[in-house]
Design a protein around this motif. Structure first.
Motif, PDB file in Angstrom:
ATOM      1  N   SER A 116     -18.567  24.810 -58.875  1.00 57.04           N
ATOM      2  CA  SER A 116     -17.269  25.218 -58.386  1.00 57.04           C
ATOM      3  C   SER A 116     -16.527  25.709 -59.604  1.00 57.04           C
ATOM      4  CB  SER A 116     -16.587  24.066 -57.621  1.00 57.04           C
ATOM      5  OG  SER A 116     -16.350  23.119 -58.617  1.00 57.04           O
ATOM      6  N   ASN A 117     -15.228  25.846 -59.553  1.00 61.12           N
ATOM      7  CA  ASN A 117     -14.226  26.057 -60.574  1.00 61.12           C
ATOM      8  C   ASN A 117     -13.950  24.786 -61.413  1.00 61.12           C
ATOM      9  OD1 ASN A 117     -13.989  28.897 -60.502  1.00 61.12           O
ATOM     10  ND2 ASN A 117     -12.601  28.686 -58.699  1.00 61.12           N
ATOM     11  N   TRP A 118     -14.074  23.550 -60.852  1.00 55.94           N
ATOM     12  CA  TRP A 118     -14.119  22.452 -61.486  1.00 55.94           C
ATOM     13  C   TRP A 118     -14.871  22.385 -62.681  1.00 55.94           C
ATOM     14  CZ3 TRP A 118     -10.035  19.386 -61.184  1.00 55.94           C
ATOM     15  CH2 TRP A 118      -9.410  19.268 -59.891  1.00 55.94           C
ATOM     16  N   GLU A 119     -16.256  22.659 -62.552  1.00 55.99           N
ATOM     17  CA  GLU A 119     -17.282  22.504 -63.674  1.00 55.99           C
ATOM     18  C   GLU A 119     -17.050  23.795 -64.589  1.00 55.99           C
ATOM     19  OE1 GLU A 119     -18.751  20.370 -60.126  1.00 55.99           O
ATOM     20  OE2 GLU A 119     -18.016  22.470 -60.351  1.00 55.99           O
ATOM     21  N   LEU A 120     -16.726  24.784 -64.095  1.00 56.62           N
ATOM     22  CA  LEU A 120     -16.357  25.938 -65.015  1.00 56.62           C
ATOM     23  C   LEU A 120     -15.174  25.556 -65.790  1.00 56.62           C
ATOM     24  CD1 LEU A 120     -17.019  28.801 -65.920  1.00 56.62           C
ATOM     25  CD2 LEU A 120     -15.638  29.641 -64.133  1.00 56.62           C
ATOM     26  N   SER A 121     -14.011  25.198 -65.372  1.00 53.90           N
ATOM     27  CA  SER A 121     -12.977  25.106 -66.256  1.00 53.90           C
ATOM     28  C   SER A 121     -13.183  23.851 -67.252  1.00 53.90           C
ATOM     29  CB  SER A 121     -11.821  24.669 -65.470  1.00 53.90           C
ATOM     30  OG  SER A 121     -11.967  23.602 -64.658  1.00 53.90           O
ATOM     31  N   SER A 122     -13.933  22.852 -66.503  1.00 57.42           N
ATOM     32  CA  SER A 122     -14.358  21.479 -67.837  1.00 57.42           C
ATOM     33  C   SER A 122     -15.319  22.256 -68.765  1.00 57.42           C
ATOM     34  CB  SER A 122     -14.972  20.517 -66.980  1.00 57.42           C
ATOM     35  OG  SER A 122     -14.020  19.974 -65.943  1.00 57.42           O
ATOM     36  N   ALA A 123     -16.198  22.795 -68.391  1.00 57.33           N
ATOM     37  CA  ALA A 123     -17.038  23.508 -69.405  1.00 57.33           C
ATOM     38  C   ALA A 123     -16.593  24.146 -70.650  1.00 57.33           C
ATOM     39  CB  ALA A 123     -18.388  24.399 -68.679  1.00 57.33           C
ATOM     40  N   ARG A 124     -15.676  25.053 -70.219  1.00 58.48           N
ATOM     41  CA  ARG A 124     -15.087  25.873 -71.027  1.00 58.48           C
ATOM     42  C   ARG A 124     -13.908  25.146 -71.948  1.00 58.48           C
ATOM     43  NH1 ARG A 124     -13.062  31.088 -67.207  1.00 58.48           N
ATOM     44  NH2 ARG A 124     -15.246  32.293 -67.551  1.00 58.48           N
ATOM     45  N   ALA A 125     -13.305  24.082 -71.316  1.00 57.18           N
ATOM     46  CA  ALA A 125     -12.477  23.127 -72.505  1.00 57.18           C
ATOM     47  C   ALA A 125     -13.604  22.347 -73.400  1.00 57.18           C
ATOM     48  CB  ALA A 125     -11.755  22.182 -71.427  1.00 57.18           C
ATOM     49  N   ALA A 126     -14.587  21.796 -72.854  1.00 55.19           N
ATOM     50  CA  ALA A 126     -15.450  21.350 -73.661  1.00 55.19           C
ATOM     51  C   ALA A 126     -16.228  22.014 -74.626  1.00 55.19           C
ATOM     52  CB  ALA A 126     -16.727  20.560 -72.677  1.00 55.19           C
ATOM     53  N   ALA A 127     -16.451  23.328 -74.427  1.00 49.49           N
ATOM     54  CA  ALA A 127     -16.804  24.273 -75.423  1.00 49.49           C
ATOM     55  C   ALA A 127     -15.907  24.393 -76.750  1.00 49.49           C
ATOM     56  CB  ALA A 127     -17.117  25.544 -74.686  1.00 49.49           C
ATOM     57  N   VAL A 128     -14.690  24.476 -76.294  1.00 51.53           N
ATOM     58  CA  VAL A 128     -13.493  24.609 -77.302  1.00 51.53           C
ATOM     59  C   VAL A 128     -13.715  23.367 -78.357  1.00 51.53           C
ATOM     60  CG1 VAL A 128     -11.038  24.978 -77.674  1.00 51.53           C
ATOM     61  CG2 VAL A 128     -12.022  26.347 -75.972  1.00 51.53           C
ATOM     62  N   VAL A 129     -13.670  22.203 -77.554  1.00 57.26           N
ATOM     63  CA  VAL A 129     -13.769  20.941 -78.458  1.00 57.26           C
ATOM     64  C   VAL A 129     -15.084  20.940 -79.050  1.00 57.26           C
ATOM     65  CG1 VAL A 129     -14.416  18.572 -77.962  1.00 57.26           C
ATOM     66  CG2 VAL A 129     -12.612  19.390 -76.643  1.00 57.26           C
ATOM     67  N   ARG A 130     -16.082  21.534 -78.775  1.00 61.28           N
ATOM     68  CA  ARG A 130     -17.420  21.538 -79.653  1.00 61.28           C
ATOM     69  C   ARG A 130     -16.985  22.500 -80.697  1.00 61.28           C
ATOM     70  NH1 ARG A 130     -22.052  19.556 -81.429  1.00 61.28           N
ATOM     71  NH2 ARG A 130     -23.811  21.261 -81.675  1.00 61.28           N
ATOM     72  N   MET A 131     -16.332  23.780 -80.475  1.00 60.16           N
ATOM     73  CA  MET A 131     -16.132  24.561 -81.576  1.00 60.16           C
ATOM     74  C   MET A 131     -15.152  24.052 -82.740  1.00 60.16           C
ATOM     75  SD  MET A 131     -15.982  28.477 -79.901  1.00 60.16           S
ATOM     76  CE  MET A 131     -14.981  27.961 -78.778  1.00 60.16           C
ATOM     77  N   LEU A 132     -14.221  23.232 -82.129  1.00 62.64           N
ATOM     78  CA  LEU A 132     -13.460  22.381 -83.086  1.00 62.64           C
ATOM     79  C   LEU A 132     -13.948  21.628 -84.199  1.00 62.64           C
ATOM     80  CD1 LEU A 132      -9.941  22.012 -80.863  1.00 62.64           C
ATOM     81  CD2 LEU A 132     -10.376  23.458 -82.849  1.00 62.64           C
ATOM     82  N   THR A 133     -14.931  20.762 -83.386  1.00 60.66           N
ATOM     83  CA  THR A 133     -15.698  19.816 -84.284  1.00 60.66           C
ATOM     84  C   THR A 133     -16.531  20.592 -85.188  1.00 60.66           C
ATOM     85  OG1 THR A 133     -17.383  19.811 -82.293  1.00 60.66           O
ATOM     86  CG2 THR A 133     -15.565  18.031 -82.473  1.00 60.66           C
ATOM     87  N   MET A 134     -17.041  21.753 -84.689  1.00 61.00           N
ATOM     88  CA  MET A 134     -17.815  22.413 -85.776  1.00 61.00           C
ATOM     89  C   MET A 134     -17.171  22.885 -86.742  1.00 61.00           C
ATOM     90  SD  MET A 134     -20.315  24.633 -82.736  1.00 61.00           S
ATOM     91  CE  MET A 134     -20.538  25.931 -84.026  1.00 61.00           C
ATOM     92  N   GLU A 135     -15.712  23.134 -87.010  1.00 60.93           N
ATOM     93  CA  GLU A 135     -14.962  23.393 -87.738  1.00 60.93           C
ATOM     94  C   GLU A 135     -14.313  22.365 -88.458  1.00 60.93           C
ATOM     95  OE1 GLU A 135     -14.500  26.534 -88.743  1.00 60.93           O
ATOM     96  OE2 GLU A 135     -15.295  27.618 -87.214  1.00 60.93           O
ATOM     97  N   GLY A 136     -14.919  20.934 -88.256  1.00 61.94           N
ATOM     98  CA  GLY A 136     -14.405  20.043 -89.086  1.00 61.94           C
ATOM     99  C   GLY A 136     -13.230  19.124 -88.476  1.00 61.94           C
ATOM    100  N   ILE A 137     -12.793  19.557 -87.392  1.00 61.52           N
ATOM    101  CA  ILE A 137     -11.760  18.689 -86.638  1.00 61.52           C
ATOM    102  C   ILE A 137     -12.442  17.155 -86.358  1.00 61.52           C
ATOM    103  CG2 ILE A 137     -10.158  18.326 -84.862  1.00 61.52           C
ATOM    104  CD1 ILE A 137      -9.616  20.300 -87.323  1.00 61.52           C
TER     105      ILE A 137
END
Length: 260
Positions: free
Chosen positions: A193-214
């Motif tokens: 459902s869209n619940w999983e899609l929206s949550s996965a996209r938010a988590a992907a942004v978190v992952r990218m920010l941690t990769m950048e040193g946040i």
């Protein structure tokens, strides 16, 4: 004198080279198709995979030795005893000397930096940036970060997140990433459902920010699916506006306090 007729089998043998030639052409075509597919690598997916594999191979050893029957388990040298007090849970670095007014001014300074980084896109209406005394809200369309129906960032997303991370670095502000979709249903093996899609996209942004040193202690990911629209879903323009990722930068440092 009567001419001798060649056997039919000998005539057929002379044409068999065409079969081998056709097989060679087919294999050559397949080779070029494979080479083209290998050269068309999704660079965004490749970077995520590379970072993930690096983290896996650099992780500490987690295997253990089985205990033979009748033996006593060996106590780890560095294992804490019952009398040792475990270290306290740490939070993201914070500056206790800054009062509320100073933190508000620092938040506005971060908003000014983001406005400079995305000046052209903000003027075009692609990105929106809003500020208040307690929050900084950066609204990004999903198309800037992800392909349709996918939560794996494409290559251009890393440059966008890199600019945001450059503003967030050296600060202690809590950051909440919110994912939103339109009301078009999705039902795949990965996203029921869209619940999983929206949550996965938010988590992907978190992952990218941690990769950048946040610092990960500063971050939180939330998915709202289709249930917090900012526009009507009965038009293509409205659905486009609803498909978004929002970064909320708090004035405060505590991420749990910022989410309440």
């Amino acid at each position: 004198m009567r001419r001798r007729r060649q056997p039919r089998e000998e005539l057929n043998n002379k044409e068999r080279w065409l079969i081998s030639y056709a097989d060679f052409i087919t294999l050559l075509f397949a080779f070029f198709v494979v080479m083209y597919s290998v050269s068309s690598v999704n660079e965004g997916k490749y970077k995520v995979l590379s970072e993930t594999l690096t983290g896996v191979f650099n992780a500490p050893q987690r295997s253990f030795q089985p205990i033979e029957v009748g033996d006593q388990p060996q106590r780890l040298v560095n294992a804490p005893s019952d009398d040792v007090i475990p270290p306290p849970v740490t939070e993201a670095p914070r500056n206790p000397e800054m009062d509320a007014q100073a933190r508000t001014e620092a938040l506005r300074a971060m908003a000014d930096q983001l406005a400079m980084e995305f000046d052209e896109l903000i003027n075009q209406g692609v990105i929106t940036l809003e500020t208040s005394e307690r929050w900084l809200e950066l609204n990004l369309p999903n198309s800037m970060l992800f392909n349709s129906g996918d939560a794996e960032p494409h290559y251009d997303a890393f440059a966008v997140i890199g600019k945001i991370a450059g503003v967030l670095q050296g600060q202690d502000n809590a950051v909440k990433i919110e994912g939103f979709t339109d009301n078009q249903p999705i039902n795949t093996q990965r996203f029921p459902s869209n619940w999983e899609l929206s949550s996965a996209r938010a988590a992907a942004v978190v992952r990218m920010l941690t990769m950048e040193g946040i610092e990960p202690e500063r971050l939180a990911a939330v998915g709202y699916g289709q249930y917090q629209p900012v526009a009507r879903n009965d038009t293509e323009e409205g659905r486009r506006r609803n498909r978004r990722v929002v970064l909320l930068v708090s004035r405060d440092a505590s991420i749990r306090g910022a989410m309440r």
